[in-house]
Design an enzyme around this catalytic site. Structure first.
Site, short mmCIF file in Angstrom:
data_model
loop_
_atom_site.label_atom_id
_atom_site.label_comp_id
_atom_site.label_asym_id
_atom_site.label_seq_id
_atom_site.Cartn_x
_atom_site.Cartn_y
_atom_site.Cartn_z
N PHE A 1 -38.35 -14.49 -11.62
CA PHE A 1 -38.65 -13.59 -10.50
C PHE A 1 -37.55 -12.58 -10.26
CE2 PHE A 1 -40.59 -17.74 -9.83
CZ PHE A 1 -41.93 -17.39 -9.72
N LYS B 1 -46.21 -16.21 -10.65
CA LYS B 1 -45.55 -14.95 -10.93
C LYS B 1 -46.47 -13.75 -10.65
CE LYS B 1 -42.82 -11.87 -12.23
NZ LYS B 1 -41.78 -11.66 -13.17
N CYS C 1 -42.59 -3.69 -13.85
CA CYS C 1 -43.32 -4.92 -13.50
C CYS C 1 -44.50 -4.69 -12.56
CB CYS C 1 -42.36 -5.93 -12.88
SG CYS C 1 -41.16 -6.52 -14.07
N LYS D 1 -47.72 -2.56 -13.79
CA LYS D 1 -48.48 -3.13 -14.91
C LYS D 1 -49.00 -4.53 -14.57
CE LYS D 1 -45.08 -5.50 -17.85
NZ LYS D 1 -45.40 -6.85 -17.50
N LYS E 1 -35.78 2.72 -9.01
CA LYS E 1 -35.14 2.22 -7.79
C LYS E 1 -33.63 2.29 -7.98
CE LYS E 1 -34.70 -2.71 -8.56
NZ LYS E 1 -35.07 -4.02 -8.07
C1 UDX Z 1 -40.16 -6.81 -9.13
C2 UDX Z 1 -40.18 -8.11 -8.30
O1 UDX Z 1 -39.51 -7.88 -7.05
C3 UDX Z 1 -39.49 -9.22 -9.07
O2 UDX Z 1 -39.57 -10.44 -8.35
C4 UDX Z 1 -40.17 -9.38 -10.41
O3 UDX Z 1 -39.53 -10.39 -11.19
C5 UDX Z 1 -40.18 -8.06 -11.18
O4 UDX Z 1 -40.78 -7.04 -10.38
P1 UDX Z 1 -38.32 -4.95 -9.68
O5 UDX Z 1 -39.37 -4.27 -10.49
O6 UDX Z 1 -36.95 -5.10 -10.24
O7 UDX Z 1 -38.80 -6.43 -9.29
O8 UDX Z 1 -38.17 -4.12 -8.34
P2 UDX Z 1 -38.44 -4.31 -6.78
O9 UDX Z 1 -37.15 -4.43 -6.08
O10 UDX Z 1 -39.46 -5.33 -6.52
O11 UDX Z 1 -39.03 -2.86 -6.44
C6 UDX Z 1 -40.22 -2.41 -7.09
C7 UDX Z 1 -40.58 -1.03 -6.63
O12 UDX Z 1 -41.04 -1.05 -5.30
C8 UDX Z 1 -39.44 -0.01 -6.65
O13 UDX Z 1 -39.95 1.23 -7.15
C9 UDX Z 1 -39.04 0.13 -5.19
O14 UDX Z 1 -38.47 1.38 -4.90
C10 UDX Z 1 -40.39 -0.06 -4.52
N1 UDX Z 1 -40.31 -0.56 -3.14
C11 UDX Z 1 -39.76 -1.77 -2.87
C12 UDX Z 1 -40.85 0.22 -2.10
O15 UDX Z 1 -41.38 1.31 -2.32
N2 UDX Z 1 -40.82 -0.29 -0.83
C13 UDX Z 1 -40.27 -1.49 -0.53
O16 UDX Z 1 -40.27 -1.85 0.64
C14 UDX Z 1 -39.73 -2.25 -1.59
#
Ligand code: UDX
Length: 433
Positions: free
Chosen positions: A145, A200, A256, A259, A317
């Protein structure tokens, strides 16, 4: 214990380094000889805070090694973690399992008797069972995760561990692998294969839904004159809802969430279950990118043609150089197609962005990016962008106009410094003078 980690991308490189940190002897395996050579030299091919130090330390101590040779891996390991990617299929119909299937087949051909094959990749439910039936070695599923930017901490101190096991022996082996993590009080959920795989995909679907929910509220706020930032704050005080993943803006991207929700809806459909709402979660997310482009156009009086536009952010991000499905770059390229002259700056993702979007312009720092700009878009919430002094920035640009696509800039402060600021889901602040 002696572990191998197959696949040395984000997930695999982090898992290998963290398993060495837990005290195991680890052999990382990858078919890409260049990647293996870089990792052997202690170089990490992507930006992940704290990871390079771990890899360097454990390659130097000899506890962490890398190879391209599956025979060596099979002879070495008691437990083999499969951490290869499951990209979206080219026809957009579900996940591409080519790499997972190939990795299991390659390692299964060389394992010692009693070895355990543990899948960590995100897969459609049913994959673990299928792999267990097609290989002699025992299989377990142990979904991951981790978040990019926090990958090391998320692996060493996860919120929970999930073991998908179909024998007591497999659970005992996994408990031994993660003994220090479990000793620290990390909750453990053991389940059958199907549930472990689903945890997941369900977690990612929930997170994506939460973001799209608040972004749908942003659409309503825009129509009704509300402020989605204040709305999210008030919602977040409800313990049952919580404040996390309620940041509204240009929407989610990355390797992640986008997709995984598509693959999940597809797989559920194959099983005869409708998860159509996930298509709407996806659609809301994509509409936010349209909205940001629309705000940019509105600020420029209806046309972007010939406008010198600065985009702050390229990574999907902050604290990452990952540009996969990045909303920032998607919007930047749409602005370019609308006739704007676009310059991008990102603290970490410049090389990746340049390769993927060679037609965009790039600057080496915030100041160079802002100088002469007719419009600025803030699209990845790096802390250094939040720290930009609006008065200083106003002196650099040609026209002080900004779209805060992440809704985190202090609108009053920017407006007081003479900026016209627009943010999706938030009313336009009253401008000075
Ligand atoms: C995600 C899951 O959080 C993680 O548990 C999994 O294993 C893989 O996918 P990640 O892709 O690294 O992780 O990024 P995450 O921090 O979840 O952010 C995903 C996207 O959502 C980013 O583009 C972020 O900017 C956006 N986001 C996140 C928002 O737009 N608003 C939010 O409140 C939180």
């Amino acid at each position: 214990m002696r572990l191998t980690v197959i696949g040395t991308g984000y997930l695999g490189a982090t898992h290998a380094a963290c398993m060495a940190e837990l005290g195991h002897e680890v052999l990382g395996v990858d078919v890409d000889a260049d990647k293996v050579a870089a990792l052997r030299a202690g170089r990490v091919p992507f930006h992940e805070p704290g990871l390079a130090e771990l890899i360097e330390r454990h390659t130097a101590s000899g506890r962490l090694r890398f190879t391209t040779d599956y025979a060596e891996a099979g002879a070495f390991g008691d437990v083999h973690f499969v951490c290869v990617g499951t990209p979206q299929r080219a026809d957009c119909a579900g996940a591409d399992l080519t790499y997972v299937d190939a990795a299991f087949a390659a390692i299964a051909a060389h394992t010692r008797p009693g070895a355990l094959l543990v899948g960590k990749s995100t897969v459609p439910v049913g994959t673990a069972g299928r792999l267990a039936r097609s290989h002699e070695a025992e299989v377990a599923w142990n979904p991951e995760f981790l978040r990019e930017g926090f990958a090391v901490a998320d692996t060493l101190r996860p919120d929970r561990l999930v073991f998908g096991v179909e024998s007591e022996r497999a659970e005992t082996v996994l408990r031994a692998v993660y003994a220090p993590v479990l000793a620290a009080g990390t909750p453990l959920v053991t389940a059958g294969f199907a549930t472990a795989e689903l945890v997941k995909t369900a977690a990612n679907a929930f997170l994506a839904t939460k973001i799209s929910f608040i972004n749908a509220m942003a659409e309503v706020c825009e129509a009704a004159g509300g402020d989605v930032g204040t709305l999210a704050e008030a919602l977040g005080h409800d313990d049952r809802i919580g404040p996390k993943f309620l940041r509204s803006g240009v929407g989610f991207g990355g390797g992640c969430l986008p997709k995984d929700i598509r693959a999940f809806a597809h797989r559920a459909g194959e099983l005869g279950v409708s998860l159509e709402f996930l298509r709407e979660v996806d659609a809301i997310n994509m509409r936010r990118r349209d909205r940001v482009v629309e705000l940019a156009r509105e600020l420029c009086g209806g046309s972007l043609a010939g406008t010198r536009v600065t985009v702050l952010g390229a990574a999907f991000k902050p604290d990452s150089d990952d540009i996969r499905d990045s909303p920032a770059l998607d919007v930047a390229d749409r602005l370019r197609l609308a006739g704007a002259d676009v310059t991008v700056y990102d603290p970490a993702a410049m090389d990746n962005a340049r390769k993927a979007f060679p037609r965009l312009g790039y600057a080496v720092c915030v100041e160079e990016a802002l100088r002469g700009a007719g419009l600025v878009l803030h699209l990845t919430e790096w802390p250094q962008f939040r720290e930009i002094d609006p008065e200083q920035a106003a002196a650099w640009v040609d026209r002080p106009r900004i779209v805060d696509g992440r809704g985190v800039l202090d609108a009053d402060r920017w407006t007081a410094a003479g900026w016209q600021l627009r943010a999706p889901g938030r009313p336009a602040p009253r401008e000075e003078g």
